[in-house]
Motif scaffolding. Structure first.
Motif, short mmCIF file in Angstrom:
data_model
loop_
_atom_site.label_atom_id
_atom_site.label_comp_id
_atom_site.label_asym_id
_atom_site.label_seq_id
_atom_site.Cartn_x
_atom_site.Cartn_y
_atom_site.Cartn_z
N LEU A 53 -3.28 -27.72 28.23
CA LEU A 53 -3.16 -26.83 27.08
C LEU A 53 -4.48 -26.12 26.78
CD1 LEU A 53 -1.01 -29.08 24.70
CD2 LEU A 53 -0.22 -27.14 26.08
N VAL A 54 -5.58 -26.85 26.74
CA VAL A 54 -6.86 -26.22 26.37
C VAL A 54 -7.39 -25.30 27.47
CG1 VAL A 54 -7.51 -28.04 24.74
CG2 VAL A 54 -8.34 -28.14 27.09
N ASN A 55 -6.96 -25.49 28.69
CA ASN A 55 -7.43 -24.65 29.78
C ASN A 55 -6.52 -23.47 30.11
OD1 ASN A 55 -9.87 -26.05 30.39
ND2 ASN A 55 -8.62 -27.70 31.22
N TYR A 56 -5.47 -23.28 29.33
CA TYR A 56 -4.54 -22.18 29.58
C TYR A 56 -4.88 -21.03 28.63
CZ TYR A 56 -0.21 -19.78 30.75
OH TYR A 56 0.71 -18.85 31.17
N GLU A 57 -5.55 -20.02 29.17
CA GLU A 57 -6.07 -18.90 28.38
C GLU A 57 -5.01 -18.19 27.52
OE1 GLU A 57 -8.12 -16.35 26.30
OE2 GLU A 57 -9.01 -18.00 27.43
N PRO A 58 -3.80 -17.90 28.06
CA PRO A 58 -2.81 -17.23 27.20
C PRO A 58 -2.46 -18.04 25.93
CG PRO A 58 -2.19 -17.02 29.49
CD PRO A 58 -3.36 -17.99 29.45
N LEU A 59 -2.57 -19.36 26.01
CA LEU A 59 -2.34 -20.17 24.82
C LEU A 59 -3.57 -20.18 23.92
CD1 LEU A 59 -0.58 -22.11 23.18
CD2 LEU A 59 -1.43 -23.97 24.61
N GLN A 60 -4.75 -20.31 24.52
CA GLN A 60 -5.99 -20.34 23.74
C GLN A 60 -6.17 -19.07 22.91
OE1 GLN A 60 -8.25 -22.73 23.05
NE2 GLN A 60 -6.74 -24.03 24.04
N GLU A 115 -8.07 -24.27 11.10
CA GLU A 115 -7.42 -23.02 10.73
C GLU A 115 -6.11 -22.88 11.48
OE1 GLU A 115 -9.25 -18.98 10.65
OE2 GLU A 115 -11.09 -20.14 10.91
N LEU A 116 -5.10 -22.39 10.79
CA LEU A 116 -3.83 -22.09 11.45
C LEU A 116 -3.97 -20.77 12.19
CD1 LEU A 116 -1.43 -23.02 8.53
CD2 LEU A 116 -1.68 -24.24 10.67
N PRO A 117 -3.24 -20.57 13.27
CA PRO A 117 -2.32 -21.49 13.93
C PRO A 117 -3.05 -22.50 14.82
CG PRO A 117 -2.33 -19.39 15.07
CD PRO A 117 -3.24 -19.24 13.88
N TYR A 118 -2.42 -23.66 14.99
CA TYR A 118 -2.95 -24.69 15.88
C TYR A 118 -1.83 -25.56 16.42
CZ TYR A 118 -2.82 -27.79 11.76
OH TYR A 118 -2.43 -28.50 10.66
N ILE A 119 -2.20 -26.40 17.37
CA ILE A 119 -1.25 -27.34 17.98
C ILE A 119 -1.83 -28.74 17.82
CG2 ILE A 119 -0.18 -28.12 20.14
CD1 ILE A 119 -0.34 -25.18 21.07
N CYS A 120 -0.95 -29.68 17.51
CA CYS A 120 -1.36 -31.07 17.35
C CYS A 120 -0.48 -31.94 18.24
CB CYS A 120 -1.19 -31.48 15.89
SG CYS A 120 -1.64 -33.20 15.57
N LEU A 121 -1.12 -32.87 18.96
CA LEU A 121 -0.35 -33.87 19.70
C LEU A 121 0.32 -34.76 18.67
CD1 LEU A 121 -3.04 -34.69 22.37
CD2 LEU A 121 -0.92 -33.44 22.75
N VAL A 152 3.00 -22.75 25.69
CA VAL A 152 2.93 -24.20 25.94
C VAL A 152 3.76 -24.55 27.17
CG1 VAL A 152 3.65 -26.47 25.08
CG2 VAL A 152 2.40 -24.90 23.58
N ARG A 153 4.97 -24.01 27.24
CA ARG A 153 5.83 -24.30 28.40
C ARG A 153 5.19 -23.83 29.69
NH1 ARG A 153 12.16 -23.73 27.55
NH2 ARG A 153 12.00 -24.75 29.56
N GLU A 154 4.56 -22.65 29.65
CA GLU A 154 3.88 -22.14 30.83
C GLU A 154 2.70 -23.04 31.21
OE1 GLU A 154 2.82 -18.22 29.58
OE2 GLU A 154 4.83 -17.40 29.94
N ALA A 155 1.94 -23.47 30.21
CA ALA A 155 0.76 -24.31 30.47
C ALA A 155 1.14 -25.65 31.09
CB ALA A 155 0.00 -24.54 29.16
N LEU A 156 2.30 -26.16 30.70
CA LEU A 156 2.71 -27.49 31.17
C LEU A 156 3.68 -27.43 32.34
CD1 LEU A 156 3.13 -29.36 27.76
CD2 LEU A 156 1.14 -29.27 29.28
N ALA A 157 3.93 -26.24 32.87
CA ALA A 157 4.92 -26.09 33.94
C ALA A 157 4.54 -26.83 35.21
CB ALA A 157 5.15 -24.61 34.24
N ASN A 158 3.27 -26.92 35.53
CA ASN A 158 2.86 -27.52 36.81
C ASN A 158 1.70 -28.49 36.64
OD1 ASN A 158 4.66 -26.07 38.60
ND2 ASN A 158 3.53 -24.26 37.93
N ILE A 159 1.78 -29.37 35.64
CA ILE A 159 0.67 -30.30 35.46
C ILE A 159 0.64 -31.31 36.60
CG2 ILE A 159 0.66 -30.03 32.95
CD1 ILE A 159 1.82 -32.84 32.76
#
Length: 134
Positions: A16-23, A38-44, A85-92
């Motif tokens: 997640l943190v290394n996927y630029e389109p999400l960052q 600050e919003l927006p953000y993501i929380c595990l 998020v889906r794109e970032a996690l597509a090929n972990i």
């Protein structure tokens, strides 16, 4: 939680943190959200781990929930965050110590919290992991 569970959490977080389109869409990705966030953000969010055992190997099943938050009360921003998020996690890729037999997206949900003036996105993933150590 097991070493396998932490390896999975670290792998998801890194993806997640290394996927630029999400960052470019969020101010942060957190395990624990600081008050100054600050919003927006993501929380595990909520996580679960269960044994997955057979006669020939040991493994575990994991459920990982991600919570996405934004002040934009429309659905467009939160939907774009979910897509990223889906794109970032597509090929972990998991550690060499584990064989990720299955990593799948289960569902997403968008909730409007009018009391707090925020939109809350919920995404859940399931992973089945075989331990390769003997």
């Amino acid at each position: 939680m097991s070493e396998t569970h932490w390896a999975l959490i670290e792998t998801i977080y890194a993806a997640l943190v290394n996927y630029e389109p999400l960052q470019s869409q969020v101010h942060g990705i957190y395990d624990y959200v600081p008050q100054s966030a600050e919003l927006p953000y993501i929380c595990l969010g909520r996580t679960q781990e269960r044994p997955w055992l057979t006669k020939t190997f040991d493994g575990s099943e994991h459920v990982i929930t991600l919570d996405l938050w934004t002040r934009d009360l429309g659905r467009k921003q939160i939907a774009a965050m979910m897509k990223a998020v889906r794109e970032a996690l597509a090929n972990i890729a998991m550690s060499d110590l584990f064989n990720c037999v299955l990593f799948q997206f289960e569902f997403s949900e968008i909730l409007r919290d009018l009391d707090d003036g925020v939109m809350h996105g919920v995404m859940r993933y399931r992973a089945t992991i075989q331990n390769l150590e003997t």
